[in-house]
Design an enzyme around this catalytic site. Structure first.
Site, PDB file in Angstrom:
ATOM      1  N   LYS A  95       0.979  -0.912   0.327  1.00 35.63           N
ATOM      2  CA  LYS A  95      -0.190   0.099   0.496  1.00 35.63           C
ATOM      3  C   LYS A  95       0.849   1.264   0.023  1.00 35.63           C
ATOM      4  O   LYS A  95       2.419   1.171  -0.010  1.00 35.63           O
ATOM      5  CB  LYS A  95      -0.928   0.164   1.181  1.00 35.63           C
ATOM      6  N   TYR A 107     -12.181  -3.076  -3.612  1.00 39.56           N
ATOM      7  CA  TYR A 107     -13.144  -3.171  -2.095  1.00 39.56           C
ATOM      8  C   TYR A 107     -14.448  -3.114  -2.309  1.00 39.56           C
ATOM      9  O   TYR A 107     -15.281  -2.506  -1.032  1.00 39.56           O
ATOM     10  CB  TYR A 107     -12.493  -1.820  -1.197  1.00 39.56           C
ATOM     11  N   ASN A 153      -1.790   0.144   7.743  1.00 39.77           N
ATOM     12  CA  ASN A 153      -0.991  -1.660   7.571  1.00 39.77           C
ATOM     13  C   ASN A 153       0.021  -2.243   6.758  1.00 39.77           C
ATOM     14  O   ASN A 153      -0.079  -3.404   6.010  1.00 39.77           O
ATOM     15  CB  ASN A 153      -2.031  -2.864   8.266  1.00 39.77           C
ATOM     16  N   HIS A 171      -2.318  -5.680   1.285  1.00 38.21           N
ATOM     17  CA  HIS A 171      -3.441  -5.852   1.401  1.00 38.21           C
ATOM     18  C   HIS A 171      -2.757  -7.321   0.942  1.00 38.21           C
ATOM     19  O   HIS A 171      -2.106  -7.712  -0.242  1.00 38.21           O
ATOM     20  CB  HIS A 171      -4.306  -5.365  -0.054  1.00 38.21           C
ATOM     21  N   GLU A 229      -9.025 -10.481  -7.397  1.00 35.84           N
ATOM     22  CA  GLU A 229      -8.229  -9.949  -7.721  1.00 35.84           C
ATOM     23  C   GLU A 229      -6.825  -9.680  -8.691  1.00 35.84           C
ATOM     24  O   GLU A 229      -6.424  -9.026  -9.136  1.00 35.84           O
ATOM     25  CB  GLU A 229      -7.452  -9.513  -6.433  1.00 35.84           C
TER      26      GLU A 229
END
Length: 180
Positions: A41, A81, A144, A147, A158
């Protein structure tokens, strides 16, 4: 000495390349191999952690079959998402993921979806064990770092969204040192 080493390696390659019992994990048709989507990310990219994350997957023995630094559009992120679209944090998540470049990857190997999630750690870094990526590098759930696909079906969706058919098929030279 170099000539001796080369002759030993050559003999090894002749013996292992002709073994019929060695499945080819470079093929998505290999029943032992699966693929997962992992994305570093914007916080991970900005903190210079792409190499560390790649290193951990490579050291585990997994094979990268696609990788791309990109700035994802809001439309793409909304599709990615979509399952979270009813959550109150959805718009903030899309905004955040669109705030900088992402390093998107496809990794291949035995149980890579499950193991990839274990390597990343819990979604909330405060619940992640030391030794996991999030346990070692994160504090807040909204930052975080990575992904990771949560199931083979979601990984396939994905990968199709982020890479289409632009995934490489090849055999790693280290395969016989990783797989029985």
């Amino acid at each position: 000495m170099v000539a001796t080493l080369l002759s030993v390696l050559s003999a090894f390659n002749r013996n292992t390349n002709n073994r019929e019992d060695m499945a080819d994990s470079s093929s998505s048709a290999d029943p032992k191999a699966e693929r997962t989507f992992i994305a570093v990310k914007p916080d991970g990219v900005q903190r210079g952690l792409v190499g560390e994350i790649v290193k951990r997957f490579e050291q585990r023995g997994y094979k990268m079959v696609a990788g791309r630094m990109m700035w994802a559009s809001k439309e793409m992120l909304q599709k990615h998402y979509a399952d979270l679209s009813s959550k109150p944090f959805f718009n903030g998540l899309v905004e955040y993921m669109n705030s900088g470049p992402i390093f998107a990857m496809v990794w291949e190997g035995k149980n890579v979806v499950k193991m990839g999630r274990m390597m990343l750690g819990e979604t909330n870094p405060t619940n992640s064990l030391p030794g996991t990526i999030r346990g070692d590098y994160c504090i807040d759930v909204g930052r975080n770092i990575c992904h990771g696909s949560d199931a083979v079906d979601s990984a396939n969706a994905e990968i199709a969204l982020w890479f289409g058919s632009d995934v490489q098929e090849y055999t790693l030279a280290s395969k016989p040192w990783v797989y029985e």
